[in-house]
Design a protein around this motif. Structure first.
Motif, mmCIF file in Angstrom:
data_model
loop_
_atom_site.group_PDB
_atom_site.id
_atom_site.type_symbol
_atom_site.label_atom_id
_atom_site.label_comp_id
_atom_site.label_asym_id
_atom_site.label_seq_id
_atom_site.Cartn_x
_atom_site.Cartn_y
_atom_site.Cartn_z
ATOM 1 N N SER A 24 0.839 -1.192 0.000
ATOM 2 C CA SER A 24 0.000 0.000 0.000
ATOM 3 C C SER A 24 0.872 1.239 0.000
ATOM 4 C CB SER A 24 -0.920 0.010 1.225
ATOM 5 O OG SER A 24 -1.672 1.201 1.264
ATOM 6 N N ARG A 30 -3.700 6.842 -0.769
ATOM 7 C CA ARG A 30 -4.698 5.816 -1.052
ATOM 8 C C ARG A 30 -6.071 6.180 -0.514
ATOM 9 N NH1 ARG A 30 -1.955 3.100 3.437
ATOM 10 N NH2 ARG A 30 -3.427 2.505 5.069
ATOM 11 N N ASP A 31 -6.205 7.317 0.160
ATOM 12 C CA ASP A 31 -7.502 7.823 0.598
ATOM 13 C C ASP A 31 -8.217 6.834 1.506
ATOM 14 O OD1 ASP A 31 -9.657 9.486 0.889
ATOM 15 O OD2 ASP A 31 -10.582 8.964 -1.000
ATOM 16 N N THR A 33 -8.175 3.589 1.690
ATOM 17 C CA THR A 33 -8.530 2.250 1.205
ATOM 18 C C THR A 33 -7.660 1.203 1.890
ATOM 19 O OG1 THR A 33 -6.996 2.525 -0.632
ATOM 20 C CG2 THR A 33 -9.301 3.103 -1.014
ATOM 21 N N SER A 36 -3.512 -3.721 -0.263
ATOM 22 C CA SER A 36 -3.622 -4.670 -1.371
ATOM 23 C C SER A 36 -2.748 -5.877 -1.074
ATOM 24 C CB SER A 36 -3.185 -4.023 -2.683
ATOM 25 O OG SER A 36 -4.000 -2.917 -3.001
ATOM 26 N N ASP A 73 -13.595 -5.072 -5.185
ATOM 27 C CA ASP A 73 -12.874 -4.137 -6.044
ATOM 28 C C ASP A 73 -13.283 -4.247 -7.503
ATOM 29 O OD1 ASP A 73 -11.541 -3.389 -3.781
ATOM 30 O OD2 ASP A 73 -9.778 -4.657 -4.170
ATOM 31 N N PRO A 534 -10.831 5.824 7.990
ATOM 32 C CA PRO A 534 -11.260 6.411 6.706
ATOM 33 C C PRO A 534 -12.354 7.443 6.924
ATOM 34 C CG PRO A 534 -12.139 4.192 6.960
ATOM 35 C CD PRO A 534 -11.178 4.407 8.103
ATOM 36 N N TRP A 550 -9.570 -3.446 9.184
ATOM 37 C CA TRP A 550 -9.876 -2.630 8.004
ATOM 38 C C TRP A 550 -8.713 -2.642 7.010
ATOM 39 C CZ3 TRP A 550 -13.200 -0.830 4.865
ATOM 40 C CH2 TRP A 550 -12.883 0.195 3.995
ATOM 41 N N ALA A 554 -10.292 -5.459 4.913
ATOM 42 C CA ALA A 554 -11.376 -4.595 4.428
ATOM 43 C C ALA A 554 -12.680 -4.908 5.132
ATOM 44 C CB ALA A 554 -11.539 -4.720 2.913
ATOM 45 N N THR A 595 -17.202 2.207 4.097
ATOM 46 C CA THR A 595 -16.028 2.548 3.300
ATOM 47 C C THR A 595 -16.118 4.004 2.922
ATOM 48 O OG1 THR A 595 -17.112 1.934 1.232
ATOM 49 C CG2 THR A 595 -15.868 0.219 2.347
ATOM 50 N N LEU A 597 -14.766 4.970 -0.198
ATOM 51 C CA LEU A 597 -14.217 4.915 -1.546
ATOM 52 C C LEU A 597 -14.958 5.843 -2.492
ATOM 53 C CD1 LEU A 597 -13.760 1.056 -1.855
ATOM 54 C CD2 LEU A 597 -12.129 2.756 -1.043
#
Length: 944
Positions: A24, A30-31, A33, A36, A73, A534, A550, A554, A595, A597
């Protein structure tokens, strides 16, 4: 055998190739998120460095990762299992600092106890693959389960790859027993195979008599000739017995695995983690589905990516009309779109003469107030484009600029039957509100936003989105007036009751919204470690459990926020037990999201910024380096520094490093600048740390030159242009540059450069001190010179890159100048890009000593009868030995005959002199006034 590379992450985890990691960027990028999940394919050295040298001792700063996707995603379907992933045959190169921690990902069929596997931390599994290019999911099965293949194809497939990717409907055919044609006994491939509906045997469509042209339509069956004849005999004998309809046909595909019973065999789970996975060219799976030819698997270079049907047919073909002939040329309309008459010039300013172009531009500026009184419209790009268009139209018709009228908003193109506006009509508040709602719901999907608005066309939505995005970026980067005081780290620790984790979130200010903080998800108030949350939650912090869940999985189960908790006054007066049902109506409840996103822009970073001494712009630590000794600050791309991420904070400039290494002279004076007229006993004045002139590089003679001087003096080059080391070619600077006086300081020493717009000459350092403009310009190249000119592309502009220096008196807007620190798409500065292409010495053609010897030949005017014989690897050549020093090793030998040299005895027919003895016997030319050669001492020259 390849060297096994093992690196240690920030959290002390040891990772190697084929390990799975969390990856990440920083929290601000990455705001919010989650992490990965990816697999390490290989470690890479810094960009521009050759791979494979050093035998395992290279410095690795990058890593190639094979990504995994979370189901959320790539699709909108809800997936309750946070440990389920989707594999992908897609890789990217990332910075090694983005690796967070180690995790484990294996295929579902290799897990014996799925429920026990998911109870352990950092464990994931996958059973499907998602292709990001064709937007489709595929099944993944183990290659050992594939049986319906020829032996040689199956052996190659199973020896190379661990998994096979195929469509869901193809999996039963692949896992079935080997299908052989009943006629030719050859393997039956699925596309050209037909199965008898009665005897269940397979046949090639070409082996059937008569051959089948196409397969039976869906819903119909086919029977072979013997079964068909037998059926006819049964019908004639009236002994037909209709078979009992069977249920669902039996499939040979692997059975779906359930959750499994929890086991206490911990060793079995550990063995599953470390099970060997076959990789071929860094990938464990390949596509072998409906559109694969089996024999292509034998080719090691065959593509492993999923494929779709070839688009053949009239739907996917272009309908090209007949070529124009003498008969149908006259029938074509004069105003048909695509013809010469439909070409409408938008601007002909570039084709005008200089006087006409200047007159037109002056007319545009002078007529602005007359064309419109709207100040916002005068600065609009669309409006200015239409003004130039109408001025061009008037110029083509021979009319003056004063005839242009901008009151008419509509204009008609020649190929259109209707008029179009040159600027969009103003957006109503209802349309703006619908646009904002569409952004919150659909993100950047502009077609869906267009449908939400309903009254705007797609081009209008795209243009408005561009203006809206620029406005948001301007608000984000706008700094508030006045001094903003942030709490110290100790104060944050007191407020949160624990130590906020730096992790990758240190760029965000972690201040709780209340004095007594609470987790934004589970509402707890006790946690040893707090994480940044977030956007969209009630608070900006998460407890240790929610923060880890988180980021890794996620998974964030948000508890609703009570209306009373939103008011600080009520919170102080009334204390209620957490977890009670909401008392107020649903319309008054605070909105909570799992989230962030889709809703909010990325948070503003409050990380400390460093100001570069070259461009005077701020940048984060790492991009702007800070010397720990002299406090010098500069962009890494402007000093040729390649620093490992762990060594960024301890970086020192080259002048400070030289105090310890003594690589070059302790005298820091630049060889291309005038000599300082100071007393030798006085303390030497070092370059100040608050100026770009502090950045120096060593030369081949162990001297120093400013980076600025070495880049803008054309004769100087670098041995390694990536790191701007080592400066060469100072001795080849023409004498005229050394003898000319600087128009700024009046000194005659040093090498001068000329202004790009006038005849003034000055030292590069003097021009920098006086505030002259330095930069690079992309100039177009004629077609006749493209073969001999290095052409490059920088920020989308192609041509030859030239360094420019402009006096302060000139208008720098005449040139499109890129500053030294301007970067392109890959983060390379303009100075770095220019040096890499135009300042690199040809080190592959000769080593440093031979390059220096050739420059000496040009300086000392070696006689034409002296033949230079370079060193070769030919062992059959006669042995050469210097006549004076009897050495056999020299970068070049010179053949000296008795008739041409008084140094050779008359008895020898041919004699040789080494490079050093040859130049020691030649009388050097007298040096008058200046010492361009003495500025850089060179071995082998005797100066009187």
């Amino acid at each position: 055998m390849a060297v096994q590379i093992t690196l240690q992450l920030r959290n002390k985890d040891l990772v190697k190739v084929n390990d799975h990691v969390y990856c990440s960027p920083r929290w601000s990028q990455r705001d919010g998120t989650p992490y990965s999940v990816a697999r390490i394919m290989e470690f890479l050295p810094p960009e521009g460095t050759e791979k494979g040298k050093g035998k395992g001792k290279e410095t690795y700063t990058r890593v190639r990762l094979a990504w995994y996707y979370r189901p959320a995603d790539v699709s909108d379907r809800p997936v309750t299992d946070p440990r389920l992933l989707l594999a992908a045959i897609y890789s990217e190169v990332a910075d090694i600092t983005q690796l967070r921690a180690k995790c484990h990902v294996i295929h579902r069929d290799k897990i014996s106890d799925l429920s026990g596997w998911k109870k352990r931390p950092d464990r994931f599994y996958f059973n499907r693959l998602f292709d990001p290019y064709i937007k489709k999911e595929f099944e993944i099965i183990q290659s050992a389960d594939v049986r319906n293949l020829p032996d040689h194809v199956k052996e190659v497939l199973t020896s190379r790859y661990e998994y096979v990717v195929a469509e869901k409907e193809v999996v039963p055919d692949l896992t079935d027993n080997v299908r052989l044609c009943d006629t030719c006994s050859e393997w039956c491939a699925t596309p050209d195979t037909v199965q008898c509906d009665r005897c269940k045997k397979y046949f090639h469509m070409a082996c059937v008599q008569p051959p089948l042209i196409a397969k039976p339509s869906r819903g119909y069956g086919w029977t072979c000739a013997p079964c068909s004849r037998r059926h006819e005999e049964e019908v004639d004998s009236h002994e037909v017995r209709h078979p009992t309809p069977s249920g669902k046909p039996k499939s040979n595909a692997p059975a779906a695995r359930g959750r499994g019973r929890p086991r206490k065999d911990r060793g079995q789970a550990e063995r599953e983690e470390i099970s060997d996975i076959k990789h071929f060219k860094m990938w464990p799976f390949r596509y072998f589905g409906q559109y694969t030819i089996a024999e292509d698997t034998l080719d090691p270079d065959d593509l492993i990516f999923p494929r779709v049907a070839t688009r053949v047919g009239p739907k996917f073909q272009a309908n090209v009309g007949n070529a124009p002939t003498a008969e149908n040329t006259e029938a074509i309309g004069a105003d048909e779109r695509g013809g010469p008459s439909t070409v409408e010039a938008m601007s002909l300013v570039s084709q005008m003469s200089e006087e006409e172009g200047q007159r037109t531009l002056y007319a545009v500026e002078a007529c602005k107030d007359g064309l419109t009184t709207n100040r916002d419209l005068q600065s609009s790009v669309d409006w200015l484009t239409e003004v130039i268009h109408r001025f061009t139209d008037a110029y083509m018709k021979g009319k003056g600029p004063t005839t242009v009228n901008m009151d008419v908003l509509m204009h008609a193109e020649k190929w259109k039957k209707y008029e179009s506006r040159y600027t969009d009509r103003a957006w109503t508040p209802q349309e703006i509100a619908a646009f904002d709602d569409g952004i919150l719901i659909h993100g950047a999907e502009l077609r869906a936003i267009r449908d939400e608005i309903g009254t705007r066309t797609m081009p209008e939505v795209v243009r408005y989105y561009g203006h809206w995005k620029n406005t948001k970026l301007g608000e984000k980067n706008k700094r508030p007036l006045g001094d903003v005081v942030y709490p110290s780290r100790d104060e944050v620790k007191k407020r949160t009751g624990g130590t906020p984790t730096d992790d990758d979130d240190s760029s965000i200010d972690l201040r709780p919204t209340r004095a007594n903080p609470a987790c934004g998800a589970c509402r707890t108030r006790e946690s040893k470690v707090w994480w940044k949350a977030p956007k969209g939650l009630a608070t900006n912090i998460l407890c240790d459990t929610c923060g880890s869940n988180w980021r890794k999985y996620a998974d964030l189960n948000v508890r609703p926020v009570r209306e009373e908790s939103l008011s600080s006054a009520k919170n102080k007066a009334i204390e209620k037990r957490e977890g009670t049902p909401l008392g107020g109506p649903a319309a008054k409840r605070a909105k909570t999201f799992s989230t962030s996103l889709q809703s909010t822009p990325p948070p503003v970073s409050h990380a400390p910024q460093l100001r570069c001494q070259v461009c005077r712009k701020n940048g984060p630590l790492g991009r702007v380096l800070h010397c720990q000794r002299c406090q010098f600050r500069i962009h890494a791309g402007c000093c040729g520094a390649i620093v490992d991420p762990p060594d960024v904070e301890s970086w020192t400039c080259e002048l400070c490093q030289n105090e310890d290494t003594l690589e070059a002279s302790l005298n820091p004076d630049c060889l291309l600048c005038p000599r300082l007229k100071t007393d030798r006993k006085a303390q030497r004045i070092w370059p100040p740390p608050d100026s770009f002139l502090r950045a120096c590089k060593p030369t081949e003679g162990q001297g120093w030159v400013h980076i600025l001087c070495s880049v803008f003096v054309p004769e100087v080059s670098f041995t390694d242009a990536t790191r701007l080391r080592v400066a060469e070619g100072i001795s080849t600077i023409p004498r005229q540059r050394w003898t000319s006086r600087c128009t700024l300081c009046g000194e005659g020493g040093g090498a001068v450069i000329r202004c790009s717009d006038c005849v003034k000459e000055y030292h590069a350092s003097c021009a920098w001190k006086n505030g002259h403009r330095f930069g690079f310009e992309i100039q177009p190249v004629k077609n006749s010179r493209r073969d001999i000119t290095t052409i490059t592309t920088f920020r989308g502009e192609s041509g030859s890159m030239h360094p420019l220096v402009c006096c302060k008196e000139h208008n720098a807007n005449r040139h499109d100048i890129y500053d030294l620190c301007d970067t392109n798409e890959i983060g390379e500065t303009a100075l770095q890009h220019y040096c890499r292409l135009y300042k690199q010495e040809k080190v592959a053609q000769a080593h440093a000593l031979l390059r220096k010897a050739r420059r000496l030949d040009l300086i000392l005017n070696v006689r034409n009868d002296a033949t230079v014989l370079p060193i070769t690897e030919d062992t059959s050549a006669p042995e050469r030995r210097c006549h004076e020093c009897q050495t056999q090793f020299s970068p070049a030998f010179y053949e000296m005959s008795p008739t041409s040299s008084p140094f050779v005895p008359q008895g020898d027919a041919t004699a040789w002199l080494c490079h050093k003895c040859h130049f020691s016997m030649i009388e050097p030319p007298p040096l008058t006034g200046i010492e361009p050669i003495g500025a850089e001492p060179m071995a082998g020259i005797l100066v009187a």
